[in-house]
Design an enzyme around this catalytic site. Sequence first.
Site, mmCIF file in Angstrom:
data_model
loop_
_atom_site.group_PDB
_atom_site.id
_atom_site.type_symbol
_atom_site.label_atom_id
_atom_site.label_comp_id
_atom_site.label_asym_id
_atom_site.label_seq_id
_atom_site.Cartn_x
_atom_site.Cartn_y
_atom_site.Cartn_z
ATOM 1 N N SER A 1 0.784 -1.245 0.000
ATOM 2 C CA SER A 1 0.000 0.000 0.000
ATOM 3 C C SER A 1 0.811 1.288 0.000
ATOM 4 C CB SER A 1 -0.954 0.014 1.195
ATOM 5 O OG SER A 1 -2.029 -0.865 0.976
ATOM 6 N N LYS B 1 0.110 3.854 -2.616
ATOM 7 C CA LYS B 1 -0.898 4.904 -2.520
ATOM 8 C C LYS B 1 -0.308 6.301 -2.390
ATOM 9 C CE LYS B 1 -4.154 1.527 -0.810
ATOM 10 N NZ LYS B 1 -4.578 0.735 0.354
ATOM 11 N N SER C 1 -5.745 3.678 4.448
ATOM 12 C CA SER C 1 -5.287 2.793 3.371
ATOM 13 C C SER C 1 -6.451 2.109 2.662
ATOM 14 C CB SER C 1 -4.319 1.735 3.931
ATOM 15 O OG SER C 1 -3.490 1.217 2.917
#
Length: 381
Positions: A60, A63, A115
């Site tokens: 993640s 991101k 997230s």
Amino acid sequence: MRVILKLVVFAIIVSIIIPNIPHRVNASVSVSAQSAILMEQKSGRILYEKDANTKRRIASITKIMTAILAIESGKMNQYVKVSEQATRAEGSSVYLKPGEKIKLKDLVYGLMLRSGNDTAVAIAEYVGGSVDGFAILMNQKAREIGMYNTHFTNPHGLDDSKDHYSTAYDMAVLMRYAMQNKTFQTISSTKVYRSPNPTEAWDRVWKNKNRLLTKYQYCTGGKTGYTKLAKRTLVTTATKGDMSLIAVTLNDSDDWNDHISMYENGFKGFDMTEVLPKGEIDIEKNSDYKDHLFLKDSVVYPATNEEMSLFSVKYKLNKLSNSRGNPKKMEYIVGKAEVYLNGRVVEEAPIYYQTDPVKKKGLFDFVKEIFLSVFGVRTNG
């Protein structure tokens, strides 16, 4: 008289400052991560690295790229209609509902703090037209900012493709770029955010998953990540005094402590050194240049105590333009100052020509120059 004044000021500064110079240590550190890096934000200098250029899954922390593209789209205050596909995204979620309308800004907060994979898909569809279209934008931006060992296939980092990867170095490059944006800085450092929830009687309240924001007093932001294949990934930033650092770890079971360890060693082992002060420079006796050359900004670079004496500067000047004296163009670039550390160029700064003579330095500037010539350093507090 001027010579005597110099000696007096020099003696005063030495007697006051020398006993208080902080002890510096070797900035070596050991981490559990498969790949890791510590980078100084302003210069991009690498202060520590471990297998930093090996391509790995990143989960993640992907991101960070999704967030900065959303911010740069200029649509943060516009409303996004959430698709069915976005709500079906696997893994972490902020539980968006099909058809609901939510500001892009709120989606980015949900993306960075919680997230949310559903927010990532919603952002991708809105900014890029589709997940695939957004991936194209991600890869274009990656090449633009120098992430040459990175390839994105999605906006969230889920393990849906072998072709979604990056390196510790490239992720530091991305974070360095993103942290130049004030909006990103604010979002990344936010501990708790309240987002309107029009379909319910209560607002959404999101707490940042980045525990370093509360665990380490100098932390200024970051992004967490985890998948079964990537394991734990983490990008964080920290500032102490005038030094700002970026830490990245990939596949690290002890990432919180490793980031703190890297930061502490970086802050203790390096200082931000003002190699060149801003203002007038006298490097050319030619009457065309004399009293007209200056630097708009000081040149600052992180260095160890042992490196302080290894800096040197070379000035390269062009011929003066025929436009000098034109009142519509009072200043322009006529060359550059190259800063060397141990024989290698580490920084460059444009040299400006000003049609009016540069203002002479006063006593305060004179004392400051003596101080910097002796110590060449601003401590990290």
